[in-house]
Design a protein around this motif. Sequence first.
Motif: not given
Length: 487
Positions: A73-83, A103-107, A132-141
Amino acid sequence: MKTFSYVKTALVLVVASGLLTSCSDLGFLFSPKKNNAVDERGRGDGTGGGTPNPPVIKPASMVYLTSESMKVGFSMDYGGAITYLSPANSSTSIINNFDLGRQLQYAYYSYPLETYKPNGVSPHPAWAGMGWDPIQTGDVYGNGSRVIERRVEGNKLYFKTIPMQWAFNNVPCECTVETYVELKGNVLEMRNVLQMNRTDSYSLVSRGQDIAGGFLTSDFTRGKAYWGLAPFTNAPLTDIDLASPPFTNGTTNSIEMYLPENWTYIYNDKGVGLGMWVPSVTYFSTEMIGRPNVGDEFSGNTGRIGAHMNEVLDRNLRYESKFAYILGTVEQTRQYATEHKSEQIKPDFNFAKDRQHWNYFNEIVEAPFNGEWNIDLDNSLASLWSPDFVWDTRKDKKLYIQMAYDGSGDKMTIVGFRQNSSRLADYTHLETTLKLIPDGQYHTYELNAGDIPEWQGMIRKIIVSVPKENQKGKRLKIKAISTNKPS
């Protein structure tokens, strides 16, 4: 509680008279992981950004791919990361969702670090200096990365994401990532395409990228990998106990590995195992964070795997990475890697189109890369670093370097890392020199590494030490570095 690895700003190199001196171990390459503690119940202690911030999974935002072997399952609310990921006959996900750093994701990582404040926004105190550190799911907040396009065709999925900067509150990256997915039985094949669109000013120097991997539930306490230097010979595997690893890196429980078959595997005692194959990567890591077998998918306790690679991310770079997850046995994972072994990185680099994953110490080349290394020799502490690769000098004895040089020197130092085992830091630092022809014309130089006793074995990386030049306008140009003689 994101715990991905990244590379220190400064690589500890000492160049004297154009010659690179030896370094004792890989401590100068990789910084310790930010392994933020969890208590015995799996709750965060605040060092990872405060209280847990698990994703709120809305059924309507999920896209599932299902085969006879697995459901993902890929969450489209969280960048398409595998949740979500489970065997097809199970409804229990093996993915850890403690916060948006799991999750399973990139950084991805680049500069600046301590001074980085995008749009004037300061980082979360726990992550000051991450930069500078974008990740797939979202941010620490808890802000999810935004999917701006998607389409599904059978067991194929495509989506395009604007990832969030991890350490900052609701700051999207000046970049996009396109993700291509296909589920084939028990294999999930994936490809990410990062398109950089940065408008700010920053140093074009490499940092470590997290190409694939992530966090599983706390029952994933064991791993397997081929710990050896004779890849694809069906040699015995090593069983790894993540809960009490005997071969950590000395600063954390993370197990850092050089794996020349390009895969690793993690499993639980319920018969569920997940393999990860990344053809461009030989540097893998795994660890148990917190307490094993305690808590559900929202617990801070977790088993982690990762695949890492050093890259320079130019302002307008298009950067592709390919990988696969295999849900099944370790034998199936190894078989998949064997069938795709031709895709691994070997020392066969032609720089006609791009840098071929090579990096540099000091900003010695202006981006975009334009067909060859074209280096101004009036630059101190300059060196070119290859990606990690697989080079057995007992089989491919010669390394050819096609280059032109018009400086005043007559020698260039070539450094090699010869692996002694699959422990990442267990290598021998080697040096040799090439005699240069300073006429400004292209010549093909030969390094007979296989005939040098200390160079015989598995070479993981090479460094080209660029000669220092006191005169203006002197240059070094390199078109190819390969075990195959350039035409």
